[in-house]
Structure formats: structure tokens, C-alpha cells
Design a protein around this motif. Sequence first.
Motif, PDB file in Angstrom:
ATOM      1  N   LEU A  67       0.828  -1.203  -0.017  1.00 50.18           N
ATOM      2  CA  LEU A  67       0.020  -0.084  -0.029  1.00 50.18           C
ATOM      3  C   LEU A  67       0.830   1.301  -0.127  1.00 50.18           C
ATOM      4  O   LEU A  67       1.947   1.318   0.681  1.00 50.18           O
ATOM      5  CB  LEU A  67      -1.041  -0.133   1.294  1.00 50.18           C
ATOM      6  N   VAL A  68       0.648   2.039  -0.572  1.00 48.20           N
ATOM      7  CA  VAL A  68       1.282   3.536  -1.045  1.00 48.20           C
ATOM      8  C   VAL A  68       0.972   4.578  -0.207  1.00 48.20           C
ATOM      9  O   VAL A  68      -0.381   4.865  -0.100  1.00 48.20           O
ATOM     10  CB  VAL A  68       1.288   3.809  -2.521  1.00 48.20           C
ATOM     11  N   GLY A  69       1.818   5.270   0.500  1.00 43.39           N
ATOM     12  CA  GLY A  69       1.336   6.301   1.161  1.00 43.39           C
ATOM     13  C   GLY A  69       2.367   7.514   1.586  1.00 43.39           C
ATOM     14  O   GLY A  69       3.368   7.531   1.233  1.00 43.39           O
ATOM     15  N   ASP A  70       2.013   8.243   2.453  1.00 47.25           N
ATOM     16  CA  ASP A  70       2.678   9.634   2.955  1.00 47.25           C
ATOM     17  C   ASP A  70       2.564  10.009   4.339  1.00 47.25           C
ATOM     18  O   ASP A  70       1.303  10.371   4.517  1.00 47.25           O
ATOM     19  CB  ASP A  70       2.266  10.588   1.877  1.00 47.25           C
ATOM     20  N   HIS A  71       3.469   9.775   5.086  1.00 52.02           N
ATOM     21  CA  HIS A  71       3.236  10.120   6.581  1.00 52.02           C
ATOM     22  C   HIS A  71       3.417  11.604   6.845  1.00 52.02           C
ATOM     23  O   HIS A  71       3.588  11.795   8.122  1.00 52.02           O
ATOM     24  CB  HIS A  71       3.915   9.252   7.469  1.00 52.02           C
ATOM     25  N   HIS A  72       3.524  12.653   6.075  1.00 50.71           N
ATOM     26  CA  HIS A  72       3.972  13.760   6.271  1.00 50.71           C
ATOM     27  C   HIS A  72       3.227  14.835   5.419  1.00 50.71           C
ATOM     28  O   HIS A  72       3.729  15.444   4.149  1.00 50.71           O
ATOM     29  CB  HIS A  72       5.379  14.044   6.190  1.00 50.71           C
ATOM     30  N   VAL A  73       2.124  15.283   5.863  1.00 48.86           N
ATOM     31  CA  VAL A  73       1.170  16.230   4.893  1.00 48.86           C
ATOM     32  C   VAL A  73       0.625  17.335   5.882  1.00 48.86           C
ATOM     33  O   VAL A  73       0.212  16.921   6.964  1.00 48.86           O
ATOM     34  CB  VAL A  73       0.175  15.524   4.478  1.00 48.86           C
ATOM     35  N   HIS A  74       0.708  18.561   5.233  1.00 47.65           N
ATOM     36  CA  HIS A  74       0.201  19.662   6.191  1.00 47.65           C
ATOM     37  C   HIS A  74      -1.045  20.522   5.484  1.00 47.65           C
ATOM     38  O   HIS A  74      -1.220  20.288   4.527  1.00 47.65           O
ATOM     39  CB  HIS A  74       1.307  20.898   6.461  1.00 47.65           C
ATOM     40  N   SER A  75      -2.035  20.737   6.452  1.00 43.59           N
ATOM     41  CA  SER A  75      -3.422  21.439   5.962  1.00 43.59           C
ATOM     42  C   SER A  75      -3.617  22.815   6.627  1.00 43.59           C
ATOM     43  O   SER A  75      -2.471  23.564   7.019  1.00 43.59           O
ATOM     44  CB  SER A  75      -4.427  20.639   6.373  1.00 43.59           C
ATOM     45  N   VAL A  76      -4.697  23.220   6.424  1.00 38.44           N
ATOM     46  CA  VAL A  76      -5.193  24.558   6.752  1.00 38.44           C
ATOM     47  C   VAL A  76      -4.869  24.807   8.391  1.00 38.44           C
ATOM     48  O   VAL A  76      -5.067  25.667   9.023  1.00 38.44           O
ATOM     49  CB  VAL A  76      -6.638  25.027   6.548  1.00 38.44           C
ATOM     50  N   TYR A  77      -4.717  23.419   9.033  1.00 33.17           N
ATOM     51  CA  TYR A  77      -4.521  23.429  10.420  1.00 33.17           C
ATOM     52  C   TYR A  77      -3.333  23.588  10.882  1.00 33.17           C
ATOM     53  O   TYR A  77      -2.605  23.691  11.957  1.00 33.17           O
ATOM     54  CB  TYR A  77      -5.008  22.033  10.991  1.00 33.17           C
ATOM     55  N   SER A  78      -2.197  23.674   9.856  1.00 30.69           N
ATOM     56  CA  SER A  78      -0.864  24.183  10.126  1.00 30.69           C
ATOM     57  C   SER A  78      -0.721  25.617   9.638  1.00 30.69           C
ATOM     58  O   SER A  78      -1.275  26.281   8.614  1.00 30.69           O
ATOM     59  CB  SER A  78       0.111  23.304   9.277  1.00 30.69           C
ATOM     60  N   HIS A  79       0.020  26.335  10.468  1.00 30.93           N
ATOM     61  CA  HIS A  79      -0.042  27.836  10.418  1.00 30.93           C
ATOM     62  C   HIS A  79       0.685  28.388   8.894  1.00 30.93           C
ATOM     63  O   HIS A  79       0.333  29.678   8.473  1.00 30.93           O
ATOM     64  CB  HIS A  79       0.732  28.734  11.349  1.00 30.93           C
ATOM     65  N   ASP A  80       1.448  27.579   8.380  1.00 29.93           N
ATOM     66  CA  ASP A  80       2.270  27.935   7.068  1.00 29.93           C
ATOM     67  C   ASP A  80       1.764  27.305   6.281  1.00 29.93           C
ATOM     68  O   ASP A  80       2.509  27.247   5.112  1.00 29.93           O
ATOM     69  CB  ASP A  80       3.662  27.510   7.622  1.00 29.93           C
ATOM     70  N   ALA A  81       0.854  26.353   6.124  1.00 31.95           N
ATOM     71  CA  ALA A  81       0.348  25.634   4.838  1.00 31.95           C
ATOM     72  C   ALA A  81      -0.944  26.373   4.258  1.00 31.95           C
ATOM     73  O   ALA A  81      -1.175  27.488   4.246  1.00 31.95           O
ATOM     74  CB  ALA A  81      -0.090  24.225   5.250  1.00 31.95           C
ATOM     75  N   LYS A  82      -1.797  25.598   3.497  1.00 36.09           N
ATOM     76  CA  LYS A  82      -2.835  26.185   2.770  1.00 36.09           C
ATOM     77  C   LYS A  82      -3.899  25.572   2.296  1.00 36.09           C
ATOM     78  O   LYS A  82      -4.983  26.030   2.167  1.00 36.09           O
ATOM     79  CB  LYS A  82      -1.935  26.562   1.373  1.00 36.09           C
ATOM     80  N   TYR A  83      -3.781  24.174   2.186  1.00 39.51           N
ATOM     81  CA  TYR A  83      -4.996  23.330   1.683  1.00 39.51           C
ATOM     82  C   TYR A  83      -6.157  22.619   2.668  1.00 39.51           C
ATOM     83  O   TYR A  83      -5.491  22.426   3.589  1.00 39.51           O
ATOM     84  CB  TYR A  83      -4.454  22.355   0.854  1.00 39.51           C
TER      85      TYR A  83
END
Length: 555
Positions: A67-83
Amino acid sequence: MTEQQLPVWADPSVSPAALDPQGASRRRLLRAAGLFGASFALGSATAAPASAAGRHLGGEDPRLAYLVGDHHVHSVYSHDAKYTFSQLAAAGAGYGLDWMVFTEHSNVGHARYGAPLEHDDIVRARAENPRQLIFQGLEWYIPAAEHATVFAAPGPHEVDLLTRFENAYDGKLLGYTEGAAGAADTARYEAHAVAALRWLAEQRRTGYVDDVLVLANHPMRLGIDSPHEIRGWRDAAPGIVIGMEGAPGAQGAAIPGLRGTASVRGEYENKPSAQSWAGYPADAYLTYGGFDWATATVGGLWDALLAEGGLFSVTSNSDAHRVVFDTLRNGDWPAGRTFDDTGRLPDPVDTGTAQPGSDFWPGQFSRTHVGVTRHGYRPVMAGLRAGRVWVDHGHLLDGLEVRLTRERDHGRGVTLGGRLRVRRGERLTLSVTVTTASRPNPQGILPELAHVDVIRGAVRGPAADRDAWRAPDTRVVATRDVGGRTGRYTLRVPLTAGDESFYVRLRGSDGNRHGAGYLGAAVDPHGPVPHTPGDGDPWADTWFYSNPVFVDVVG
């Protein structure tokens, strides 16, 4: 993806199966085995690795699907992110991810308000993307050191665990950032990091949460994760602290013309500071073929950890904050509101023109492949813990299967993260089954694997010097040129057990950029090399790395 192209996942007329036929194949394989479906969403952990089988020679690991994944993703709940979560989950699904972890930065706003609000959005994202496994996590500011991913299995206490951990142990919130050697508070802050990890281990031991994992992020970006700290984290919580990012995010940072002439893949553009560990060379602050120096250097820090005889995994992730060529900007704040009193950024708005960014969408460029025996949250975590992991950039491969067997055995043998028990002098076979890329990657390039390298290192037990970063008996021992080969094929590499235990791991690339490794051509004749600052097209220099297989020599 060129500046003018929209991400393919944004087109509602295209099905996820059409975007990711390999992902659909993985799901069909799991279904055929009765291992896929809602009833297994929190399936039991995979069996213990064959290494625990006791005193018998050989070893046998189960059949796996990856299974393919990513354990390091930021969203609008991080002060310096966007999505938003929905945007990131949809992007991940479009690029073929089966699982992902949202890892928001700790700060006052997130600690006070963000985590519970974030959980509501994650529950919604899970409902919108039922085939994806979406974890809630945290990017922990390690006291006296860098960052780490912390995440838990879904359950009634996952939010409470992360919130309590953030408030009690986050270095940024507490002001525990001093890490300079000899500074008055450094030892106390390092000890607090160890206490944090022991606390997490206790929450798992008592069953407060079903599972929790920690991986160090971008370890060499600032040079402030010393070898003794990494060993201390590993030893404080075995099976909880399981590895580090072998390749950081921000892989688009050095696309020519994007961020300037000093830019480096991964945003590894720093110099040693007073906080940095003095034993790292200046070249350690660069990436090599997009990979962190600690991983890319044959005989370097990763190998020094493996040479102690214990598993320490590497991963590759997007660290998505702001995607290259994306046209969204942060939304406008209502009057009088800030991140500190909301814990959430406003939703992004489309400008119609490309905005600054260094990252790729989850699954667009960087991928971590985890071997599982069934579909579910806990099986993914168990696969990570067992070390059944390989990583690639640019969708270099569709598949990789590795097995190590004794010549006299006829079973499946052991795979990545496993241990084979043998007698000295025995002949072994390393079988590497490659499935080449069958379709163009998101950049429109059909990747072609040029070579596969076998790296072997001696196991010598715990390091006497906790700050040692070299493994002098690790080197490339075999290379197979595979340029022009397509489809599915198996390479068989003969090995012989000597007097001491050892491990083998794999690496390969598209063959576009390589040279003598950091520790010299006798150790690594054609390893990854740094790119010229400002000229680091990531799609033109792609690599894969596998976790090791250990061989325990007895008698």
C-alpha cells in the motif's frame, strides 16, 4: 506537471481507478484474499516478523501486498500551509495513495483549538474517500532537535493522545529549543524528548491507544539531530520510534527558474549553526538525488544505525505545504482573527496565477510503499514497524518484491525488514522482482530503471561511540544493469554468509545523474550526487531505496 496543467485528480469525470490502475490492482489483490473492505478498516496487526521464530535456521515471511502512502502532510491546521483536508485527500487519491497522515505543526493556536476541529475534518475526509486510510498525526518539534511525525491508530483516544502529547512535550510550545553542545539546558531538553517517547510507549502498552508510531523528519536539514539523539530516541521507545525520512519533502524547491539560483531540493539550503552537531561535514546539509545525506551516503549514518543489528526504516514523503505551480493562495482573515485564536487558516482561494511553492501533492512525486497482509489502519502501522518498506521518486517503479533465501530452502524466505538465520559459509539467494513503470508519471515521463545496486554491511552490535555516523564495512557489492528491460522480471544475486552477521539493502535509479559516493568510489562507485544549486529538476534524477534484510549468522 507544467505550469499550465491542472492536476488530473481535479477532473470529476476521471475515476480514481483510471488515474491509478496499479492502486486498483492492489485493491483487487486484497479483495481476492478476503482482506479488503469496511469490516477490516481497523484490522488486526500483521503477524510478527519471522525473526521472532526462535532458533530454527532460515525464515519465512508472509505474502504481501504493498500500500502506497505519505506520513507527512500539512493542511489549513498548520500555520504555514494552505490546503483543506478534502483537497489533499482528493489529490492523494488521484495520485494513487492508499494511506496518508496529516501532521500539523504545533503552536499555540493548534494546541488550544486545532486538534479537535482537525479531527472533525479528518472524519469527513475519511467518509469522502472510503478507500483511503487517513490518519491524524502531529509534527512534533522535538526538544533540542528537529521535527518528527507522531501518529496514532484511529480510536476513541487518538485526539486526546495527540493533544496531551503536544501540550506536555512539544519543544516549540515549551520553549525547549536550545540544542547547542555544552549549553546549560541542552541535556535537560534532550532528556525531555526521551521522556516524551517513553510516555507514548506507555500509552500503547496500557492500551489507551491501539498503536502509535514516530519517525524523524528531514533529519539533516539543519544538522541538529545528532547521532546520539537519534540513538537515544530509538532506544527509549523500541517499536515506536521506527525510522526517519530518507528523503525530505519540498522536492520541487530547485526546479530551474522557480526559487532562485541558491535553491536545493528539499529546501536543504542551510549552513551549520551553533545548534548543529559539530561532527557533521558541511556536505551533510545537501540532498543527494533528492535524498537526505544520512540515507544517501553508503556507509553513512543510516548504515551506522543498521550495523548495530536493529531495524531503522527510511521513508519518502511530500511534506505538502505549498505545491509548485499551484494557483491557490491563503484566504483572507476576518477582522480581528488570527491563527493563534482559531487554530485554522481560512480556506484557500484561486488566483488564476501560479503561487510560490516548493512541494508536490501527496503521491505526485514521493511515495512510501508498505507491505501488508490485510487492508486497514493497524496493518499499515504494523507493516511500517516490521520494516516492510521501500520508497521511490517520480513513480520510478510499479512494484518491488524482495526475498532472501538459503540455497537449500524452498519456501518464500524473508523480505524487507526480516531476518534470515543461517550458518557461516551458507550460500544464499537474493531475489529482486521488479515491475517497471507501465505508464507515464504525473510529469508525462515514462520512467525507466537503469540499474539496481546491492549494498551489504556488517553487523557489529551497539556502537561504543553514540555519536558515530560511519559504518566502515558497508559498501556496494553488486550492480545489475537493467536499462531497456520492461515488465516484470526477477534478478537473482548470489550471496555467501561469512563469519559475522550482516544486512543487505537495495537502491536504484533512472541512471541520469550519478558519481562516486560521498565516502569514495571504493565504497559506492556510482551513487547519487548533489545538483547544481538552482538547477535541480527532480523528474530528471529519480531513485528508489529499500529497507534492509538482516542475516543472522550462527554456529
